[in-house]
Enzyme design. Structure first.
Site, mmCIF file in Angstrom:
data_model
loop_
_atom_site.group_PDB
_atom_site.id
_atom_site.type_symbol
_atom_site.label_atom_id
_atom_site.label_comp_id
_atom_site.label_asym_id
_atom_site.label_seq_id
_atom_site.Cartn_x
_atom_site.Cartn_y
_atom_site.Cartn_z
ATOM 1 N N LYS A 197 -4.767 -8.246 22.321
ATOM 2 C CA LYS A 197 -6.471 -8.444 22.545
ATOM 3 C C LYS A 197 -7.051 -8.953 21.793
ATOM 4 C CE LYS A 197 -5.719 -3.304 23.036
ATOM 5 N NZ LYS A 197 -6.425 -1.906 23.309
ATOM 6 N N CYS A 224 -3.145 -3.992 4.839
ATOM 7 C CA CYS A 224 -2.105 -4.476 5.687
ATOM 8 C C CYS A 224 -2.478 -6.129 4.586
ATOM 9 C CB CYS A 224 -2.133 -4.937 6.872
ATOM 10 S SG CYS A 224 -1.412 -3.206 7.202
ATOM 11 N N GLU A 256 1.181 -1.716 0.255
ATOM 12 C CA GLU A 256 0.198 -0.056 -0.401
ATOM 13 C C GLU A 256 0.955 1.428 -0.002
ATOM 14 O OE1 GLU A 256 -2.313 0.652 4.066
ATOM 15 O OE2 GLU A 256 -1.029 -1.164 5.150
ATOM 16 N N THR A 279 2.696 4.197 15.889
ATOM 17 C CA THR A 279 3.009 2.597 15.244
ATOM 18 C C THR A 279 2.851 2.989 13.546
ATOM 19 O OG1 THR A 279 0.299 3.340 14.585
ATOM 20 C CG2 THR A 279 1.491 2.161 17.318
ATOM 21 N N HIS A 285 -1.313 -10.330 12.429
ATOM 22 C CA HIS A 285 -1.362 -9.172 11.815
ATOM 23 C C HIS A 285 -0.922 -8.393 12.933
ATOM 24 C CE1 HIS A 285 -0.690 -5.367 9.886
ATOM 25 N NE2 HIS A 285 -2.236 -5.123 10.522
ATOM 26 N N SER A 342 -7.362 -3.141 6.861
ATOM 27 C CA SER A 342 -8.258 -1.378 7.089
ATOM 28 C C SER A 342 -9.001 -1.885 5.770
ATOM 29 C CB SER A 342 -7.537 -0.885 7.572
ATOM 30 O OG SER A 342 -7.255 -1.151 8.460
ATOM 31 N N ASN A 353 5.274 -1.145 13.066
ATOM 32 C CA ASN A 353 3.982 -1.829 11.362
ATOM 33 C C ASN A 353 4.811 -1.832 10.160
ATOM 34 O OD1 ASN A 353 2.013 -3.331 9.744
ATOM 35 N ND2 ASN A 353 0.225 -1.087 11.150
ATOM 36 N N SER A 384 -10.360 1.462 14.198
ATOM 37 C CA SER A 384 -9.546 0.152 13.995
ATOM 38 C C SER A 384 -9.170 -1.042 14.849
ATOM 39 C CB SER A 384 -8.567 0.923 13.282
ATOM 40 O OG SER A 384 -7.605 1.364 13.480
HETATM 41 P P1 HMG Z 1 -3.504 7.079 21.596
HETATM 42 O O1 HMG Z 1 -4.724 7.474 21.408
HETATM 43 O O2 HMG Z 1 -3.067 7.957 21.420
HETATM 44 O O3 HMG Z 1 -3.773 5.496 22.372
HETATM 45 O O4 HMG Z 1 -3.583 5.341 19.838
HETATM 46 P P2 HMG Z 1 -4.867 5.002 23.605
HETATM 47 O O5 HMG Z 1 -5.044 6.333 24.589
HETATM 48 O O6 HMG Z 1 -5.624 3.859 23.206
HETATM 49 O O7 HMG Z 1 -3.217 4.303 24.320
HETATM 50 C C1 HMG Z 1 -2.760 3.554 23.626
HETATM 51 C C2 HMG Z 1 -3.166 2.400 24.721
HETATM 52 O O8 HMG Z 1 -1.626 2.800 25.988
HETATM 53 C C3 HMG Z 1 -3.974 1.939 26.236
HETATM 54 O O9 HMG Z 1 -4.140 0.271 26.124
HETATM 55 C C4 HMG Z 1 -3.940 3.070 27.044
HETATM 56 O O10 HMG Z 1 -4.303 1.819 28.846
HETATM 57 C C5 HMG Z 1 -2.379 2.459 27.351
HETATM 58 P P3 HMG Z 1 -5.053 -0.917 25.904
HETATM 59 O O11 HMG Z 1 -6.305 -0.136 26.694
HETATM 60 O O12 HMG Z 1 -5.761 -0.189 24.654
HETATM 61 O O13 HMG Z 1 -5.290 -1.831 26.252
HETATM 62 N N1 HMG Z 1 -1.543 3.322 28.140
HETATM 63 C C6 HMG Z 1 -0.599 3.091 29.060
HETATM 64 N N2 HMG Z 1 0.303 1.790 29.625
HETATM 65 C C7 HMG Z 1 0.999 1.815 30.086
HETATM 66 N N3 HMG Z 1 1.845 2.631 31.134
HETATM 67 C C8 HMG Z 1 0.825 3.774 30.493
HETATM 68 C C9 HMG Z 1 -0.759 4.007 29.664
HETATM 69 N N4 HMG Z 1 -0.735 5.024 29.180
HETATM 70 C C10 HMG Z 1 -1.391 4.803 28.306
HETATM 71 N N5 HMG Z 1 1.457 5.446 31.238
HETATM 72 C C11 HMG Z 1 -3.748 3.893 18.784
HETATM 73 C C12 HMG Z 1 -3.315 4.234 20.468
HETATM 74 C C13 HMG Z 1 -3.746 2.300 18.603
HETATM 75 C C14 HMG Z 1 -5.089 3.789 18.132
HETATM 76 C C15 HMG Z 1 -3.231 4.811 17.613
HETATM 77 O O14 HMG Z 1 -1.128 5.223 17.393
HETATM 78 C C16 HMG Z 1 -3.550 4.771 15.867
HETATM 79 O O15 HMG Z 1 -4.410 5.398 16.288
HETATM 80 N N6 HMG Z 1 -2.108 3.924 15.480
HETATM 81 C C17 HMG Z 1 -2.957 3.442 14.109
HETATM 82 C C18 HMG Z 1 -3.767 2.916 13.588
HETATM 83 C C19 HMG Z 1 -3.787 0.767 14.124
HETATM 84 O O16 HMG Z 1 -2.610 0.911 14.543
HETATM 85 N N7 HMG Z 1 -4.782 -0.097 14.157
HETATM 86 C C20 HMG Z 1 -4.303 -1.423 14.835
HETATM 87 C C21 HMG Z 1 -5.636 -1.976 13.935
HETATM 88 S S1 HMG Z 1 -5.787 -1.792 12.442
HETATM 89 C C22 HMG Z 1 -4.425 -2.727 11.169
HETATM 90 O O17 HMG Z 1 -3.895 -3.223 12.365
HETATM 91 C C23 HMG Z 1 -5.026 -1.757 9.660
HETATM 92 C C24 HMG Z 1 -2.920 -1.130 9.649
HETATM 93 O O18 HMG Z 1 -1.871 -1.993 9.894
HETATM 94 C C25 HMG Z 1 -3.248 -0.879 8.384
HETATM 95 C C26 HMG Z 1 -3.573 -1.116 6.671
HETATM 96 O O19 HMG Z 1 -4.233 -2.395 7.191
HETATM 97 O O20 HMG Z 1 -2.951 -1.351 6.409
HETATM 98 C C27 HMG Z 1 -3.233 -0.404 10.466
#
Ligand code: HMG
Length: 390
Positions: free
Chosen positions: A242, A111, A79, A152, A233, A308, A275, A201
């Site tokens: 998760k 992906c 992609e 990521t 993935h 996605s 990633n 996502s």
């Molecule tokens: P965010 O809003 O910065 O993070 O986005 P958050 O507030 O959701 O926190 C992340 C985790 O850290 C949480 O854990 C918090 O509790 C924890 P969870 O509750 O989810 O288990 N946390 C802490 N832990 C320990 N100590 C601390 C602390 N503070 C917080 N002090 C997000 C995170 C991944 C959403 C963001 O980085 C993002 O948007 N990334 C890109 C999208 C993505 O990777 N999505 C995954 C699924 S989609 C997919 O896999 C397809 C993809 O690869 C694309 C494709 O297909 O081409 C993305």
């Protein structure tokens, strides 16, 4: 007929940023990145690497002369394509010196691309058992500096040779798959960074896993106890965990422990690279195969692919006798240990360095890039590549 993965290679650029230092620079507690997201290092691609060079470097050392002769189909999943028209695979075909009597194409579905390529390759081998297919999965994950997705990002590629009577693993016939139109992550053609609804996502990834797992169990009658491990993935290493946790209560304590322990091993490369989009699932598979010592021939490994947009698939593989003799464990360990750390400000500078889009010429300094295959610049809107071994 047995069809599956005969060889696997991977490549990631020689630079990385430490996630603790990135967290500090972004005023975030480091544990959010290292525990909450589950990433330790993030690969940083220099301007001399793009999806083409990453893929070519991933394939360079796994192909022997027989492979080069027998590969009559190159399928490039990405992609991060560099051209709306010409396939990235054609450049790789030339850089690797493959047999001209081959079909070469590029496929895209976020992906899921490399998985689509593998399934196509399987069909091709079923019709032409004597031939081999080179599947490439190569990407640069870019969300932008100071964005929620920044932690990521990553860059890298996998290369897989698909053949009859494979030496590493046989891909089983039955699989479960699903498509639904979802705007969780996308990249319009005018943008070099992805747009993402992070929360959606994450939810869709888990929901797709639940649905294809249910579908798979219905189709096959298999259960968690029948799996040595499940590879996911990995957009970040916490994500697959998760999903795995949502089904673990279907298993005995002993099976749960095995699946969790093997998940830990499977994230070994991803947590240090980030990633790599379509190659990420296969990077986790590679870590499991290369880092786990006591898996036996006949063991079943599940694979969950999610792209996605969205397409998901759950499929399975069976380890072959002596599979470990056909892996490049030392080469991959050396690749990772030879990398150089860059500071956050160096990473930011590298991130901003892009090729001109106005037709002007740019020559790049490839002496700083230890990769065998590099992008040397752009002339008349044509990217120029070199294989330093030639
Ligand atoms: P965010 O809003 O910065 O993070 O986005 P958050 O507030 O959701 O926190 C992340 C985790 O850290 C949480 O854990 C918090 O509790 C924890 P969870 O509750 O989810 O288990 N946390 C802490 N832990 C320990 N100590 C601390 C602390 N503070 C917080 N002090 C997000 C995170 C991944 C959403 C963001 O980085 C993002 O948007 N990334 C890109 C999208 C993505 O990777 N999505 C995954 C699924 S989609 C997919 O896999 C397809 C993809 O690869 C694309 C494709 O297909 O081409 C993305």
């Amino acid at each position: 007929m047995k069809i599956g993965i005969d060889k696997l290679g991977f490549y990631t650029p020689h630079l990385y940023v430490d996630m603790n230092k990135l967290a500090e620079a972004r005023n975030v507690e480091p544990e959010k990145f290292t525990i909450g997201i589950g990433q330790e290092k993030m690969a940083v691609p220099p301007v001399t690497q793009d999806a083409v060079t990453l893929a070519a470097n991933a394939a360079l050392d796994i192909l022997d002369e027989t492979d080069k002769e027998k590969i009559d189909f190159v399928i490039f999943g990405t992609e991060s394509g560099i051209d709306h028209s010409k396939s990235a695979g054609v450049y790789v075909h030339q850089l690797l010196g493959l047999n001209p009597e081959a079909r070469t194409i590029e496929v895209k579905q976020a992906c899921y691309g490399a998985t689509a390529a593998i399934q196509m390759a399987k069909g091709h081998i079923a019709l032409h058992p004597e031939s081999k297919v080179l599947v490439l999965g190569s990407d640069i994950a870019r969300y932008g500096l100071n964005t929620a997705g920044e932690a990521t990002q990553g860059a890298g590629a996998v290369a897989l040779v698909i053949s009859a009577d494979p030496k590493v693993m046989v891909l089983e016939e039955k699989s479960a798959y699903l498509t639904a139109d979802i705007m969780d992550f996308w990249r319009p053609v005018y943008s070099d960074i992805a747009f993402v609804d992070g929360k959606l996502s994450n939810e869709q990834y888990i929901s797709f896993f639940g649905k294809v797992w249910e579908q798979y169990k219905e189709k096959t009658g298999l259960e968690l106890k029948d799996f040595e491990a499940i590879c996911y993935h990995m957009p970040y290493t916490k994500m697959g965990l998760k999903a795995l946790r949502t089904v673990l209560d279907e298993a005995s304590v002993e099976d749960q422990e095995r699946l969790l322990a093997n998940y830990e091993i499977s994230k070994g490369y991803n947590k240090n690279i980030g990633n790599i989009y379509t190659g990420s699932l296969y990077l986790s598979l590679l870590a499991l195969l290369e880092q786990k010592d006591d898996m036996v021939a006949g063991a079943r490994i599940g694979l969950f692919s999610y792209g996605s947009g969205a397409v998901g698939e759950f499929f399975t593989s069976i380890l072959q006798p002596g599979y470990k003799d056909h892996l490049n464990i030392k080469q991959h360990a050396d690749l990772l240990s030879a990398r150089r750390e860059v500071s956050v400000s160096e990473y930011e500078e590298i991130f901003e360095e892009t090729l001109p889009i106005d037709g002007s010429t740019m020559e790049l300094d490839i002496d700083k890039d230890p990769a065998e295959i590099c992008l040397t610049g752009i002339t008349d809107n044509m990217r120029q590549y070199v294989n330093k071994r030639n």
